[in-house]
Design an enzyme around this catalytic site. Structure first.
Site, short mmCIF file in Angstrom:
data_model
loop_
_atom_site.label_atom_id
_atom_site.label_comp_id
_atom_site.label_asym_id
_atom_site.label_seq_id
_atom_site.Cartn_x
_atom_site.Cartn_y
_atom_site.Cartn_z
N GLU A 60 -20.43 3.85 -1.61
CA GLU A 60 -20.67 4.84 -2.89
C GLU A 60 -21.66 4.18 -3.82
O GLU A 60 -22.38 4.89 -4.55
CB GLU A 60 -19.42 5.03 -3.45
CG GLU A 60 -18.45 6.01 -2.65
CD GLU A 60 -17.76 5.42 -1.48
OE1 GLU A 60 -17.51 6.22 -0.46
OE2 GLU A 60 -17.70 4.17 -1.53
N HIS A 130 -6.39 9.78 -2.60
CA HIS A 130 -7.08 10.97 -2.31
C HIS A 130 -6.71 12.02 -3.07
O HIS A 130 -6.57 13.31 -2.66
CB HIS A 130 -6.94 11.46 -0.69
CG HIS A 130 -7.46 10.49 0.23
ND1 HIS A 130 -6.88 9.24 0.75
CD2 HIS A 130 -8.59 10.34 0.86
CE1 HIS A 130 -7.57 8.59 1.66
NE2 HIS A 130 -8.57 9.34 1.61
#
Length: 325
Positions: A60, A130
């Site tokens: 990321e 998540h």
């Protein structure tokens, strides 16, 4: 108008802008031929080629760094962070580079063509890696815009506006609505102005404010309250940075009460910023303390997801308590 779900609306917005803007690229983990984990970018690589829609390594920080470099050249970058929970390795690049690029160059350079798309929130039994809602971290960073849509029509119009905005935008997508939210969406190109809240329903007794997936929650709570004679005014904030103080303050001056609902934890959540501002703007109009119905101050739980969620029942009880204060 066409019937579509939120994923279809987002995909259509990306396709429209890629057709109009030849410099625009879409990239992230598995966004190419696979179309991403949720398939939001399905078909884009086939339509526009591997040079304009492609997979990145699983890094990321690298995704955000590449996005900054591409946008700094005056080009349009749309970077997908696979889950909002994964955005933290990119945090330094976003808040220290993307947000400050224009300022530190004295407006000689910018990364205004940069949009980060990322699915946020719970409701899919994703557990603590998540399911997070990290929007508040980015609202305290000058130079960034933060946007959260509530349905397919809003997602398409807000995303088109975000990709064309002259500032970097973090665009949080409520993943539990990706396929669950289906509605009428205008065909073709249109934009919804960033920084403007929408009064979804007029009311007189209490202002109920939310954004993203929580809008459905508060609407259901307000329907229950209406059956008991409580008139709720519902506002979708849509943009958190900048946020529409004027629209919210005007509503609270009319109703005398405010309830804010968000899925992120209570402490440090964006509801605190809204509450502080509105009590300053509307102090003499308030009939009861500003109420916050939020997630718990715990890591997002798996088996106790239902208990964690600021659902319609908690919201309904808070509405009654505020009106009965």
């Amino acid at each position: 108008m066409a019937q579509m779900n939120m994923l279809h609306a987002i995909n259509e917005a990306l396709s429209i802008e890629m057709e109009k803007n030849q410099s625009m690229i879409v990239f992230g983990e598995d966004v190419g031929h696979f179309g991403g984990v949720f398939r939001a970018t399905s078909g884009l690589q086939e339509k526009f080629g591997k040079e304009r829609c492609f997979n990145t390594p699983l890094t990321e920080q690298g995704i955000a760094g590449f996005a900054n470099g591409y946008a700094a050249a005056g080009l349009t970058a749309v970077a997908e962070i696979q889950f909002a929970d994964y955005i933290f390795p990119a945090f330094d690049q976003i808040v220290n580079e993307s947000a400050k690029f224009r300022y530190r160059s004295g407006n000689q350079f910018d990364v205004g063509g940069l949009t980060f798309r990322t699915p946020y929130g719970g409701g899919i039994a994703g557990g603590h890696y998540h399911s997070q809602s990290p929007e508040a971290y980015f609202t305290q960073t000058p130079g960034l815009k933060v946007v959260v849509p509530r349905n397919p029509e809003q997602a398409k119009g807000l995303l088109l506006a975000a990709m064309r905005d002259p500032n970097p935008v973090v665009f949080f997508e409520p993943k539990r609505l990706y396929r669950a939210s289906v509605g009428e969406v205008p065909e073709g190109d249109y934009e919804i102005e960033l920084g403007k809240a929408e009064v979804v329903k007029q009311g007189t007794d209490i202002t109920v404010l939310a954004w993203g997936a929580q809008m459905e929650i508060v609407e259901n709570a307000c329907k229950k309250a209406e059956k008991e004679g409580i008139s709720c005014e519902i506002i979708d904030l849509r943009s958190l940075a900048p946020w529409d103080v004027d629209t919210v303050a005007a509503s609270v001056k009319k109703t005398g009460r405010l309830l804010i609902n968000h899925e992120a934890p209570l402490t440090g959540g964006f509801a605190g910023e809204i509450a502080a501002t509105i009590q300053q703007e509307c102090f003499l109009y308030l009939e009861s303390p500003i109420s916050r119905v939020c997630g718990l101050d715990t890591p997002y739980p798996l088996i106790h997801e239902k208990e964690y969620m600021p659902d319609e029942h908690k919201t309904y009880e808070a509405i009654k308590a505020s009106v009965g204060f």
